[in-house]
Design a protein around this motif. Structure first.
Motif, short mmCIF file in Angstrom:
data_model
loop_
_atom_site.label_atom_id
_atom_site.label_comp_id
_atom_site.label_asym_id
_atom_site.label_seq_id
_atom_site.Cartn_x
_atom_site.Cartn_y
_atom_site.Cartn_z
N HIS A 7 30.75 39.72 -62.40
CA HIS A 7 30.94 38.49 -63.30
C HIS A 7 29.44 38.95 -64.11
CE1 HIS A 7 34.17 36.33 -61.63
NE2 HIS A 7 33.38 36.23 -60.67
N ASP A 8 29.61 38.59 -65.42
CA ASP A 8 28.21 38.57 -66.00
C ASP A 8 27.43 37.68 -65.89
OD1 ASP A 8 28.30 36.47 -68.39
OD2 ASP A 8 30.26 37.12 -68.01
N VAL A 9 25.95 37.82 -65.96
CA VAL A 9 24.90 36.79 -65.25
C VAL A 9 25.14 35.44 -66.01
CG1 VAL A 9 23.32 37.35 -67.55
CG2 VAL A 9 22.66 36.37 -65.07
N ILE A 10 25.55 35.10 -67.20
CA ILE A 10 26.12 33.57 -67.64
C ILE A 10 27.16 32.88 -66.91
CG2 ILE A 10 26.56 32.33 -69.66
CD1 ILE A 10 23.99 33.56 -69.79
N THR A 11 27.98 33.82 -66.60
CA THR A 11 29.22 33.45 -65.90
C THR A 11 28.78 32.86 -64.34
OG1 THR A 11 30.79 34.57 -67.16
CG2 THR A 11 31.71 33.88 -65.13
N GLN A 12 28.01 34.01 -63.93
CA GLN A 12 27.54 33.58 -62.53
C GLN A 12 26.94 32.35 -62.35
OE1 GLN A 12 24.69 36.63 -60.87
NE2 GLN A 12 25.10 36.03 -58.72
N HIS B 228 18.93 38.03 -65.61
CA HIS B 228 18.73 37.43 -66.87
C HIS B 228 17.53 38.19 -67.61
CE1 HIS B 228 18.03 34.00 -69.56
NE2 HIS B 228 16.92 33.94 -68.94
N MET B 229 16.41 38.58 -66.92
CA MET B 229 15.45 39.40 -67.60
C MET B 229 15.69 40.74 -67.92
SD MET B 229 12.49 38.00 -64.78
CE MET B 229 11.12 38.59 -65.49
N PHE B 230 16.51 41.28 -67.10
CA PHE B 230 16.79 42.83 -67.57
C PHE B 230 17.71 42.64 -68.79
CE2 PHE B 230 19.82 46.42 -66.95
CZ PHE B 230 18.83 47.46 -66.62
N TYR B 231 18.46 41.61 -68.97
CA TYR B 231 19.44 41.56 -70.16
C TYR B 231 18.34 41.26 -71.47
CZ TYR B 231 23.44 40.88 -73.21
OH TYR B 231 24.44 40.93 -74.29
N CYS B 232 17.44 40.68 -70.90
CA CYS B 232 16.53 40.21 -72.37
C CYS B 232 15.68 41.40 -72.53
CB CYS B 232 15.42 39.15 -71.84
SG CYS B 232 16.05 37.65 -71.65
N LYS B 233 15.42 42.31 -71.66
CA LYS B 233 14.81 43.65 -71.91
C LYS B 233 15.83 44.51 -72.68
CE LYS B 233 11.18 46.18 -71.23
NZ LYS B 233 9.93 45.67 -71.60
N HIS B 234 17.01 44.36 -72.30
CA HIS B 234 17.95 45.40 -72.90
C HIS B 234 18.28 45.18 -74.49
CE1 HIS B 234 21.70 47.34 -74.08
NE2 HIS B 234 22.28 45.98 -74.22
N VAL B 235 18.04 43.98 -74.77
CA VAL B 235 18.17 43.09 -76.08
C VAL B 235 16.97 43.65 -76.84
CG1 VAL B 235 18.40 41.29 -77.66
CG2 VAL B 235 19.85 41.26 -75.52
N GLU B 236 15.60 43.55 -75.92
CA GLU B 236 14.55 44.01 -76.75
C GLU B 236 14.62 45.45 -77.19
OE1 GLU B 236 9.70 44.31 -75.95
OE2 GLU B 236 11.43 44.28 -74.37
N ARG B 237 15.03 46.21 -76.28
CA ARG B 237 15.22 47.74 -76.70
C ARG B 237 16.14 47.99 -77.87
NH1 ARG B 237 13.91 51.34 -72.63
NH2 ARG B 237 15.96 52.69 -73.08
N LEU B 238 17.09 47.35 -77.71
CA LEU B 238 18.19 47.40 -78.85
C LEU B 238 17.46 47.26 -80.41
CD1 LEU B 238 21.42 45.88 -77.66
CD2 LEU B 238 20.93 48.27 -77.94
N PRO C 74 22.63 23.93 -67.76
CA PRO C 74 23.87 24.64 -68.28
C PRO C 74 23.67 24.42 -70.03
CG PRO C 74 24.74 23.18 -66.66
CD PRO C 74 23.21 23.07 -66.73
N GLU C 75 23.23 23.44 -70.43
CA GLU C 75 23.01 23.28 -72.02
C GLU C 75 22.14 24.31 -72.45
OE1 GLU C 75 22.77 19.52 -75.10
OE2 GLU C 75 22.00 19.37 -73.12
N LEU C 76 20.96 24.29 -71.86
CA LEU C 76 19.97 25.44 -72.56
C LEU C 76 20.55 26.91 -72.22
CD1 LEU C 76 16.77 23.88 -71.03
CD2 LEU C 76 17.41 24.00 -73.49
N LEU C 77 21.09 26.93 -71.08
CA LEU C 77 21.66 28.29 -70.88
C LEU C 77 22.78 28.87 -71.96
CD1 LEU C 77 21.39 30.66 -68.47
CD2 LEU C 77 23.40 29.45 -67.43
N ARG C 78 23.69 27.75 -72.24
CA ARG C 78 24.53 28.47 -73.41
C ARG C 78 24.16 28.66 -74.66
NH1 ARG C 78 27.71 24.05 -70.30
NH2 ARG C 78 29.36 24.99 -69.38
N ILE C 79 23.22 27.74 -75.09
CA ILE C 79 22.55 28.00 -76.33
C ILE C 79 21.58 29.43 -76.40
CG2 ILE C 79 20.70 27.22 -77.92
CD1 ILE C 79 21.29 24.61 -76.97
N SER D 187 22.25 31.85 -74.40
CA SER D 187 23.27 32.98 -74.26
C SER D 187 23.90 33.42 -75.89
CB SER D 187 24.66 32.74 -73.28
OG SER D 187 25.40 33.36 -73.45
N LYS D 188 24.05 32.26 -76.32
CA LYS D 188 24.54 32.40 -77.91
C LYS D 188 23.61 33.24 -78.54
CE LYS D 188 27.61 28.41 -77.77
NZ LYS D 188 27.94 27.23 -78.46
#
Length: 867
Positions: A540-545, A604-614, A702-707, A709-710
């Protein structure tokens, strides 16, 4: 029982009973706290429970008096009593309906028809079988077999020894009465026709036999069923004066029978070492009793033993026999084994305070029975060795009541030493002393606490120094909390193309090879534990997990678990995570649960790093695109500004997580580990560190996590869109260059130049054909950028607003640092204040709509509405 547990139990019980109103749970809680004493028998109003109460009391049921007191108070509450009666009626109706619908019911002929003798006999047989099966207790042989099977199942390598069958097949060996279906022989002369002196001598001889478990001529034992006491039949023609004295002596024979049956049955290996030791102690006491009977028999042979003398000599023994029989009956009824037997003996010893003889007898039995238990305990707390098959488990009802407070320390003491022992080191507590039963509980506490502190220090030093726990945790921090920057730059550069693939197309050995290369090329090469780092591709992706974890024990858990999987396959980057090999005994601290927490933080942090690289790649492509002519400088400038806002958001979030959450929390944990006194403290500090990191990184809400993620999704979609913009501009530039090239090619003089221009034209045409979709969508770029800007701003304001609420209402003060970082120049302050005012106005409107109708009521109606 703690005050919190009392509150919890009472509220849960009232909730299950659906009791509302009244004085509430506080009344019952106060009464329970005022009346909770372990040794006071409370007089209750529920007289119909007396028989069951006596039965449970004989079985040494724990917390019986507080429970009965609570039930009595519940029955005094009229509302509760009414509900209980209604509930009982509904349950009886349901039971009746269930019984009528079962397929195993017997068909009874109609009353108008006559039953044949065969049908009547069959019905009688079935009813007799049902009654017999419900009333007849299990035989000793069945119970022994059940206990033996249970032991052998849990401990197949060490089966219990078994007595040969002839021990049980020969009842004369037991020492108890052997009852035969027919009398041995009828007396020639009825005893009542004999002279009084002759009657007395005959009865003395009969009593001497009966006192050692042998039937007399005029006194015979009745058969016993289950746990009944033995009763006797005395010749009815016996003189009343003699019969009265005989009936005073016969209870001793009944006690002897009870004790003998108990010692023969409970001495079997299936009932455990404690019961075996108890029966051995009882047999020792019974030897003195048999010696007394032998001496009385000698006096009888000399003709100097009268019935009065027999009564005189037997009286001192009666109290001892009654106590032994009472203990035997209680152990048997309560099916006590091990620690529960010791609890019963301990409680009896305390209950006989004031009766020195009885207390001394119980103290002797308890000391003797506790010897095998304390031998196991000593090996466990002093050396970490145990042969009990139920290791590492606390069975509450088997813990002796005098060790109940120290149960957790006893478990941990042996567990600590056992860990060190399993690592190949032999340890023995230097303060080891023999543990003996005593009424002074402080003696146990001191010995167990000394052993506990020694075991804690040994294991803590072993893990900290020999197994380098802190260095191992620091190694995990390097990779899972991403504090090795150069390593991650190398790793993400090497694996960028591989992680773009769908997870099913990724070859894990290739990723492992790239990980090894990145480790060797960076400062991580100096880490001695780097080889324990591994690759893990999650389902699963990190948000689903995270949402699945947060939904545990909630109403949404079943819906999330049973949700159908999405058709979109995960990319390697969404499924990617690190794993870490942890060997025993470090796995006590860095267990799978802790590693899962590390993985969630890392993903979570790795995905943020990936978005920063993009976003950085978009910045690079935007720099290159300045050389191209722009269709509209307005939308391009807006795209540049939006990209910078997104990059600022992602970088500040990363900075907050790494330097305002992870690092300070890590230093707090490091300082706490230095002052830890036992391994449980270490485990607690480590778990607290991970929990705080997860909470402050917004991964437990969960509320902060969904925002969040979006927001990340908007950033990723924006980068993809901007890449298409760049392709579009390149195509547009190539088309213009191609047009210009056609115009100039006509003036070209040499064939070489014309050939080169023709090749460029062919390549450009091919590129345009491949990216014709991008060209066709160029007209909507400005509207797309505006929509991205609107979505990002709305979500970001929503996130900041929620963070402001949680930091204020839930005292999560660390989260407010995100607001300070993202709104450092007050850009969002005005809009956030406006949202807060709108929210307050909305709340005020709702309250006004509720209160307005109440103000129009007359006082009596308002009072009713308030109630």
């Amino acid at each position: 029982m703690s005050e919190f547990r009392i509150h919890h139990d009472v509220n849960e019980l009232l909730g299950l009973l659906n009791v509302r109103g009244g004085d509430g749970a506080e009344v019952y809680i106060d009464l329970l706290q005022k009346n909770r004493t372990p040794y006071v028998t409370t007089t209750v109003s529920a007289h119909n429970f007396l028989r069951k109460y006596d039965e449970l009391k004989s079985k040494n049921a724990r917390n019986l008096d507080p429970l009965v007191y609570l039930l009595s108070k519940l029955t005094e509450d009229k509302e509760t009593l009414k509900f209980l009666q209604q509930n009982a009626k509904e349950r009886s109706e349901m039971s009746a309906n269930a019984a009528s619908s079962t397929t195993t019911s017997y068909s009874i002929p109609a009353t108008s028809s006559k039953m044949s003798m065969q049908e009547l006999e069959e019905l009688r047989k079935k009813l007799g079988n049902v009654t017999a099966s419900s009333n007849v207790p299990q035989s000793s042989e069945v119970i022994r077999k059940m206990l033996r099977d249970r032991h052998n199942k849990k401990n197949p390598t060490q089966p219990n020894p078994v007595f040969p069958n002839w021990v049980y097949d020969r009842p004369a060996l037991i020492g108890d009465f052997v009852t035969s279906p027919t009398p041995v022989g009828d007396p020639v002369v009825a005893i009542g026709t004999m002279p009084l002196a002759a009657q007395e001598q005959a009865l003395v001889e009969d009593l001497l036999y009966v006192l050692i478990g042998v039937d007399g001529r005029d006194i015979t034992a009745q058969p016993v069923l289950g746990r009944q006491s033995r009763s006797f039949i005395v010749d009815p023609s016996l003189d009343m004066s003699i019969k009265e004295l005989v009936n005073r002596i016969l209870p001793v024979a009944s006690c002897y029978s009870t004790i003998t049956r108990f010692t023969e049955e409970k001495s079997s290996f299936e009932y455990g070492q404690v019961n075996h030791a108890l029966t051995a102690a009882m047999r020792t006491l019974m030897k003195e009793y048999l010696i007394l009977v032998t001496q009385l028999e000698h006096l009888h042979r000399q003709g100097t033993l009268s019935l009065q003398k027999l009564w005189f000599y037997i009286q001192p023994t009666m109290r001892t026999m009654e106590i032994l029989a009472s203990i035997a009956t209680s152990v048997d009824k309560g099916e006590c084994m091990g620690g529960s037997t010791l609890s019963l003996l301990h409680d009896r010893t305390f209950n006989y305070t004031g009766d020195s003889q009885a207390q001394e007898l119980c103290l002797y039995l308890t000391k003797a029975a506790s010897v095998p238990y304390f031998e196991i305990l000593e090996k466990w707390i002093y050396r970490g060795i145990i042969k009990d098959p139920y290791r590492y488990t606390i069975v509450q009802h088997r813990i002796p009541s005098f060790l109940q407070k120290m149960a957790d320390k006893i478990l941990n003491t042996g567990k600590y030493l056992n860990v060190v022992r399993e690592c190949g080191r032999d340890v023995t507590c230097p303060d080891a002393k023999e543990v003996l039963y005593t009424l002074k509980e402080r003696a146990y506490v001191e010995q167990i606490e000394k052993a506990y502190y020694y075991a804690s220090k040994v294991l803590l030093d072993f893990l900290m120094e020999e197994k380098e726990l802190v260095s191992r945790l620091r190694s995990i921090k390097h990779y899972f909390l991403m504090d090795k920057g150069d390593f991650f730059v190398h790793f993400m550069d090497l694996t960028e193309e591989e992680l773009k693939k769908p997870v099913d197309d990724i070859i894990p050995p290739r990723l492992e090879a790239l990980l090894e290369l990145a480790l060797r090329m960076s400062t991580a090469n100096t880490d001695p534990f780097k080889d324990d780092l591994k690759i893990d591709l999650m389902p699963h992706d990190v948000i689903t997990q995270l949402l699945r974890v947060l939904a545990i024990d909630t109403k949404q858990e079943k819906a999330i678990i049973n949700a159908e999987p999405t058709e979109v396959s995960l990319s390697g980057l969404e499924a990617f995570s690190f794993d870490y090999i942890v060997k025993w005994p470090l796995s006590l601290i860095i267990n799978r649960k802790a590693l899962t927490r590390y993985q969630m933080l890392f993903r979570h942090m790795f995905y943020c790093k990936h978005v920063e690289r993009l976003l950085c790649n978009v910045w690079i492509s935007n720099k290159a695109s300045k050389q191209y002519s722009l269709h509209s400088a307005k939308w391009f400038a807006a795209a540049f500004a939006l990209r910078q806002r997104m990059l600022n958001f992602v970088q500040n979030i990363q900075y907050y997580m790494m330097f305002e959450v992870n690092e300070p929390t890590w230093h707090i944990m490091e300082n706490n580990l230095k002052s830890a006194s036992n391994i449980d403290d270490v485990l607690c500090h480590h778990t607290s560190f991970l929990d705080n990191c997860l909470k402050d990184c917004m991964l437990t809400n969960p509320e902060l996590l969904r925002i969040f993620s979006k927001l990340m999704s908007v950033c990723v979609m924006f980068t993809n869109c901007m890449q298409r913009f760049t392709h579009s501009m390149r195509i547009d530039s190539e088309m213009k260059r191609l047009t210009f090239g056609n115009a100039t090619m006509e003036g070209s003089s040499t064939s070489a130049e014309r050939t080169e221009e023709a090749e460029k034209k062919r390549l450009t045409s091919k590129f345009i054909a491949e990216h014709v979709d991008a060209l066709q969508s160029d007209s909507g770029f400005e509207a797309t950028i505006s929509k991205f800007d609107s979505n990002f701003s709305t979500l970001l304001l929503d996130l900041l607003d929620k963070l402001s609420i949680y930091s204020t209402n839930d005292c999560e003060h660390s989260m407010i640092n995100i607001i300070y970082r993202l709104d450092f120049n007050g850009f969002y302050t005005e809009r956030l204040e406006k949202m807060a005012i709108e929210r307050s106005q909305k709340t005020a409107t709702i309250l006004e709509s509720v209160i307005a109708p109440l103000t129009k009521m007359v006082p009596s109606e308002a009072k009713k509405a308030h109630q």
